[in-house]
Design an enzyme around this catalytic site. Structure first.
Site, mmCIF file in Angstrom:
data_model
loop_
_atom_site.group_PDB
_atom_site.id
_atom_site.type_symbol
_atom_site.label_atom_id
_atom_site.label_comp_id
_atom_site.label_asym_id
_atom_site.label_seq_id
_atom_site.Cartn_x
_atom_site.Cartn_y
_atom_site.Cartn_z
ATOM 1 N N LYS A 84 25.349 88.514 -19.020
ATOM 2 C CA LYS A 84 24.178 88.393 -19.911
ATOM 3 C C LYS A 84 23.232 89.584 -19.836
ATOM 4 O O LYS A 84 22.272 89.661 -20.614
ATOM 5 C CB LYS A 84 23.400 87.115 -19.554
ATOM 6 C CG LYS A 84 24.131 85.836 -19.902
ATOM 7 C CD LYS A 84 23.383 84.610 -19.475
ATOM 8 C CE LYS A 84 23.564 84.293 -18.014
ATOM 9 N NZ LYS A 84 24.909 83.864 -17.668
ATOM 10 N N GLU B 293 29.772 85.266 -26.634
ATOM 11 C CA GLU B 293 29.549 83.833 -26.834
ATOM 12 C C GLU B 293 29.199 83.129 -25.537
ATOM 13 O O GLU B 293 28.345 82.238 -25.500
ATOM 14 C CB GLU B 293 30.808 83.201 -27.452
ATOM 15 C CG GLU B 293 30.666 81.723 -27.786
ATOM 16 C CD GLU B 293 29.640 81.467 -28.871
ATOM 17 O OE1 GLU B 293 28.579 80.900 -28.537
ATOM 18 O OE2 GLU B 293 29.880 81.843 -30.019
ATOM 19 N N VAL C 291 25.552 82.266 -23.622
ATOM 20 C CA VAL C 291 24.756 81.049 -23.790
ATOM 21 C C VAL C 291 25.704 79.871 -23.965
ATOM 22 O O VAL C 291 26.484 79.835 -24.925
ATOM 23 C CB VAL C 291 23.827 81.140 -25.022
ATOM 24 C CG1 VAL C 291 22.983 79.873 -25.139
ATOM 25 C CG2 VAL C 291 22.945 82.367 -24.946
ATOM 26 N N ALA D 248 28.283 78.879 -22.063
ATOM 27 C CA ALA D 248 29.664 79.069 -21.600
ATOM 28 C C ALA D 248 30.643 78.974 -22.765
ATOM 29 O O ALA D 248 30.660 79.836 -23.637
ATOM 30 C CB ALA D 248 29.998 78.072 -20.493
ATOM 31 N N GLY E 239 30.808 76.074 -8.298
ATOM 32 C CA GLY E 239 30.853 77.155 -9.285
ATOM 33 C C GLY E 239 29.923 76.995 -10.458
ATOM 34 O O GLY E 239 30.059 77.690 -11.466
ATOM 35 N N GLU F 223 25.263 80.925 -10.363
ATOM 36 C CA GLU F 223 25.656 82.302 -10.081
ATOM 37 C C GLU F 223 25.870 82.438 -8.573
ATOM 38 O O GLU F 223 25.401 81.593 -7.795
ATOM 39 C CB GLU F 223 24.560 83.272 -10.541
ATOM 40 C CG GLU F 223 24.247 83.235 -12.021
ATOM 41 C CD GLU F 223 25.313 83.906 -12.874
ATOM 42 O OE1 GLU F 223 26.196 84.566 -12.296
ATOM 43 O OE2 GLU F 223 25.259 83.741 -14.108
ATOM 44 N N ASP G 271 17.981 83.060 -15.487
ATOM 45 C CA ASP G 271 19.168 82.860 -16.302
ATOM 46 C C ASP G 271 18.813 82.188 -17.637
ATOM 47 O O ASP G 271 19.309 82.583 -18.693
ATOM 48 C CB ASP G 271 20.183 82.008 -15.532
ATOM 49 C CG ASP G 271 21.498 81.876 -16.266
ATOM 50 O OD1 ASP G 271 22.134 82.907 -16.507
ATOM 51 O OD2 ASP G 271 21.869 80.742 -16.591
ATOM 52 N N LYS H 110 18.995 83.545 -21.630
ATOM 53 C CA LYS H 110 19.710 82.830 -22.690
ATOM 54 C C LYS H 110 18.826 82.581 -23.906
ATOM 55 O O LYS H 110 19.259 82.785 -25.044
ATOM 56 C CB LYS H 110 20.252 81.515 -22.133
ATOM 57 C CG LYS H 110 21.373 81.702 -21.120
ATOM 58 C CD LYS H 110 21.800 80.380 -20.485
ATOM 59 C CE LYS H 110 22.959 80.591 -19.519
ATOM 60 N NZ LYS H 110 23.353 79.352 -18.829
ATOM 61 N N GLY I 218 30.493 76.318 -15.462
ATOM 62 C CA GLY I 218 31.781 76.169 -14.807
ATOM 63 C C GLY I 218 32.727 77.281 -15.194
ATOM 64 O O GLY I 218 32.739 77.735 -16.341
#
Length: 814
Positions: free
Chosen positions: A578, A605, A608, A610, A663, A666, A677, A681, A796
């Site tokens: 990002k 893509e 934002v 995943a 996971g 980060e 984060d 986004k 994830g």
């Protein structure tokens, strides 16, 4: 009568010559005229030692020793020992004459064209004699005939012109009297009316065979080489190239003129006049069909039959106002080149008559420039014309096909395909017959151009994407696994061929130009070179593959800063990182601009949501004319996971630790929990909505204690969470008492953005958001009251990898 010609690779070794014997033995023709080249590499060696001798360099003797050694070794391996004596004596006698000729050149320090032809003719003469004697030793009805006694030429040494009247008469008379089933003839060589040895130019053995075929009215001319016919493109450069089963004389001439090495261009003319078919066959795979060349291509209906190219091209341009409307300029231009013995490969001239541009061989460039500048010295001196412009390091790519004239839009498809792959076209030529469309390009782009065009016209629209993957951790490894699992399905259903060419982590990087085996990529990567992001980029640029995609699965600032260089080289960028899109607004705009300018998609893509199609949906809204008024969203899957699992029976520390281990966060969980984060986004969504905004403009109402925010390691961060557990429990208690749920919410409205922890009441779209899901509400002109909602798993490694995969597919469908 059949005429067969075997090239240098077909007779390069005793083993190969035995293959030739098997082919002749199995041929059902009653009589065969067999033209052979010199043993592979011998002609080049003869030319080299001739130059050495003329330069009085005694190293020519070593070359002569090598020539003798190869021929003597062939005799000893092919001929039974009891029959070797006379053959060895004859060959050594010929080699002694050759040595004398070279000594003469060495002594006088000169190599005339006449002497050169005499020297170089020994390659074919020795080869043909040895092969004929081998066939006799194998009880085949064979004989040797010196082509110098049959083919008559002028005295243009090096590339003599054939006297067909004399030649045809000689051939008819000899073969009428000859009774042998197989006649072995040296190719390439001939003689003048005065008996001097001459040669027919490089590739002249093909021409010799065609001359014999025409003179004898042969039923077929077979050219035996090391490939199974003429291919849709050079198979050494285009792995997907296919053999063409049928092709017309005219198409074959075009392809051979433009670099198809299996056939020497002048070969076709003698047999074309007689309507004798040519068949290109493979000595090493005689069962293959090969290519059948005739007056008709058997109505295959294929518009483009082949793609070829010519290397080492130079463009020579003459331009200036003094050309417009002045008769005779073109005549003087072409006459000057003709008088200089300079052959023109390609011609193009603007209708304004302001310039003439021709393509010539690179070796002629200096002579052409000097001759033209001298011819137009007066016009140049009074500035009516500019000095000749010379552009080197170029090549020609050409589409060839007899039926191209009846298909509209082929040139458009050709040029758009090259343009999409950033192949710059310097000049274009198309004849009125429309049998050939040629484009001059940089020589470094030849492989990419050929593969791109071949993909477009011959591979059933299967598009190859070449992937260069940086980062193979949680997300990257799952991404590679998904490609391995779905590759065949994607190729069959979507007509996309995905190849991973390079992978890299922070320690090592590994390249395989043919595509990395995804079954064993960890082992291959561990054996790779030391990781270097600069060298990684340079290698991609050097490979210059079509449809190249750089995939960034890292969270690295330094790698994000390299995106402009990729885009400037028409290398698409797909990233879950990002940093680039949430950095300085000018940098974000530069990336978007470069993407458009160089036709290189820049897709992010997964920045934002995943794998959720949030950015893609937003783009479609904007493109279709909708306007975004407000965005409300839960954009952190990790924070949603944390607050969905945190309660008075757990600790905040344990839940965050679980999120990291599974996971959802980060590697540095501070990035998620500090709100950075989420800020990135919502910033990206605001920018994609068309607003100029920077991260400093976003209000961040953080719920973390200052000590946690300022921690300098993961260990210190988790310790601070334990210390402030009571504060986190108080947040939970207040939400529970109000019958609400805690959600970390981002909002953009009226050009302003804010993020923070909110208490969400029952009935709100965010209230029942489970697990690590994300949700975005778009309030737009079309959705003013009931927003457009996108909801699903937003964190994830698996879903992030699938989002990267989806972006790759989008590029494939561009």
């Amino acid at each position: 009568m059949r005429v067969l010609k075997f090239g240098g690779t077909s007779v390069a070794s005793p083993e190969n010559i035995q293959r030739v014997k098997d082919i002749l033995e199995n041929n059902k023709a009653s009589r065969q005229a067999v033209v052979v080249s010199a043993f592979g590499g011998i002609t080049d060696l003869l030319l080299n030692i001739s130059e050495f001798a003329a330069n009085q360099d005694e190293s020519y003797k070593k070359g002569l020793e090598e020539i003798e050694s190869r021929h003597i070794a062939a005799i000893k391996e092919l001929i039974p020992i009891q029959k070797q004596s006379a053959i060895l004596s004859k060959v050594k006698s010929d080699l002694n004459v050759l040595e004398t000729l070279l000594e003469g050149s060495f002594l006088i320090g000169e190599l005339t064209p006449k002497l050169s032809d005499k020297i170089v003719s020994y390659g074919e003469l020795l080869s043909a004699f040895i092969i004929s004697e081998y066939l006799k030793s194998q009880n085949l009805d064979a004989t040797f005939k010196d082509s110098r006694e049959l083919i008559v030429t002028d005295k243009n040494f090096g590339k003599a012109s054939v006297n067909f009247s004399e030649t045809n008469q000689n051939c008819s008379q000899y073969f009428e009297k000859s009774s042998q089933s197989i006649t072995i003839l040296p190719g390439f060589v001939a003689s003048s009316l005065f008996g001097d040895s001459t040669t027919l130019g490089r590739g002249g053995s093909d021409y010799s065979a065609a001359i014999y075929a025409a003179a004898l009215n042969a039923e077929v001319l077979e050219i035996w080489t090391d490939v199974s016919g003429m291919f849709t493109a050079n198979p050494k450069l285009v792995k997907q190239a296919k053999s063409v089963s049928h092709i017309s004389y005219e198409e074959a001439m075009e392809l051979s003129h433009f670099g198809a090495k299996v056939l020497y261009p002048p070969t076709i003319q003698p047999v074309l006049d007689k309507g004798i078919p040519i068949v290109i066959k493979n000595t090493f795979a005689p069962q293959d069909t090969g290519t059948h060349i005739s007056a008709s291509a058997n109505g295959t209906g294929k518009s483009v039959r082949g793609i070829s190219h010519v290397d080492k091209i130079t463009l020579i341009s003459l331009e200036g106002p003094g050309m417009v409307g002045i008769p005779g300029i073109s005549k003087r231009f072409f006459e000057t080149l003709a008088l200089g013995g300079i052959s023109i490969v390609l011609i193009t001239q603007a209708s304004s008559e302001h310039s003439i541009c021709v393509g010539i061989s690179e070796e002629d460039a200096e002579r052409a420039e000097e001759a033209l500048n001298a011819a137009f010295a007066y016009e140049i001196s009074i500035r009516k014309l500019k000095p000749v412009q010379v552009e080197k390091d170029l090549a020609i790519v050409a589409l060839v096909g007899e039926n191209m004239k009846s298909h509209q839009g082929l040139s458009g498809k050709m040029f758009s395909t090259l343009g999409k792959n950033n192949v710059n076209i310097r000049a274009i030529a198309q004849g009125a017959s429309e049998r050939n469309i040629s484009a001059v390009i940089e020589k470094t782009d030849v492989k990419k151009a050929l593969n791109s065009l071949h993909e477009r016209f011959f591979e059933e629209n299967i598009k190859q994407l070449n992937l260069f993957v940086m980062g193979v951790g949680n997300v990257g490894s799952r991404f590679l696994e998904q490609i391995k699992q779905q590759r065949n399905y994607i190729k069959k259903e979507l007509k996309l061929n995905l190849r991973v060419i390079a992978i890299s982590n922070s320690r090592t990087m590994f390249f395989d130009e043919e595509g990395i085996s995804l079954k064993k990529w960890p082992e291959l990567l561990s054996s790779g070179a030391p990781a270097d992001t600069g060298q990684f980029f340079e290698k991609i640029k050097e490979l210059n593959y079509r449809n190249s995609v750089f995939v960034d699965n890292t969270a690295s600032d330094s790698i994000a800063l390299t995106y402009p260089e990729y885009l400037k080289n028409s290398i698409s960028v797909v990233t879950c990182n990002k940093i680039a899109c949430s950095s300085d607004f000018d940098f974000y705009k530069e990336l978007k601009s470069l993407s458009k300018k160089y036709n290189a998609p820049f897709l992010f893509e997964t920045n934002v949501g995943a794998g959720l199609p949030i950015i893609d949906t937003l783009k479609h809204l904007i493109v279709s004319g909708d306007k975004v008024h407000k965005i409300q969203a839960v954009l952190s899957g990790s924070l949603n996971f944390v607050f969905n699992n945190f309660n008075d029976s757990t600790t905040f520390h344990d839940v965050v630790k679980q999120a990291q281990e599974e996971g959802y966060t980060e590697p540095d969980p501070t990035i998620d929990l500090s709100g950075i984060d989420v800020m990135r986004k919502i910033l990206i969504l605001a920018r994609e909505s068309g607003h100029q905004i920077d991260i400093e403009d976003i209000t961040n109402d953080s719920f973390l204690p200052e000590e946690s925010l300022q921690s300098d390691s993961n260990e210190a961060f988790f310790e601070s969470l334990k210390k402030y557990e009571s504060d986190f429990q108080q947040l939970y208690k207040e939400a529970r008492d109000a019958d609400t749920k805690l959600k970390y919410v981002a909002e953009f409205a009226d050009g302003k953005a804010k993020i923070g922890l909110s208490q969400i009441p029952k009935g709100h779209d965010f209230y029942n958001l489970e697990g690590s899901d994300n949700v975005v509400l778009f309030f737009t002109e079309r959705y003013p009251n009931q927003p457009l909602i996108i909801k699903g798993a937003g964190a994830g490694a698996e879903v992030t990898a699938s989002g990267i995969f989806a972006d790759i597919i989008r590029i494939g469908n561009f």
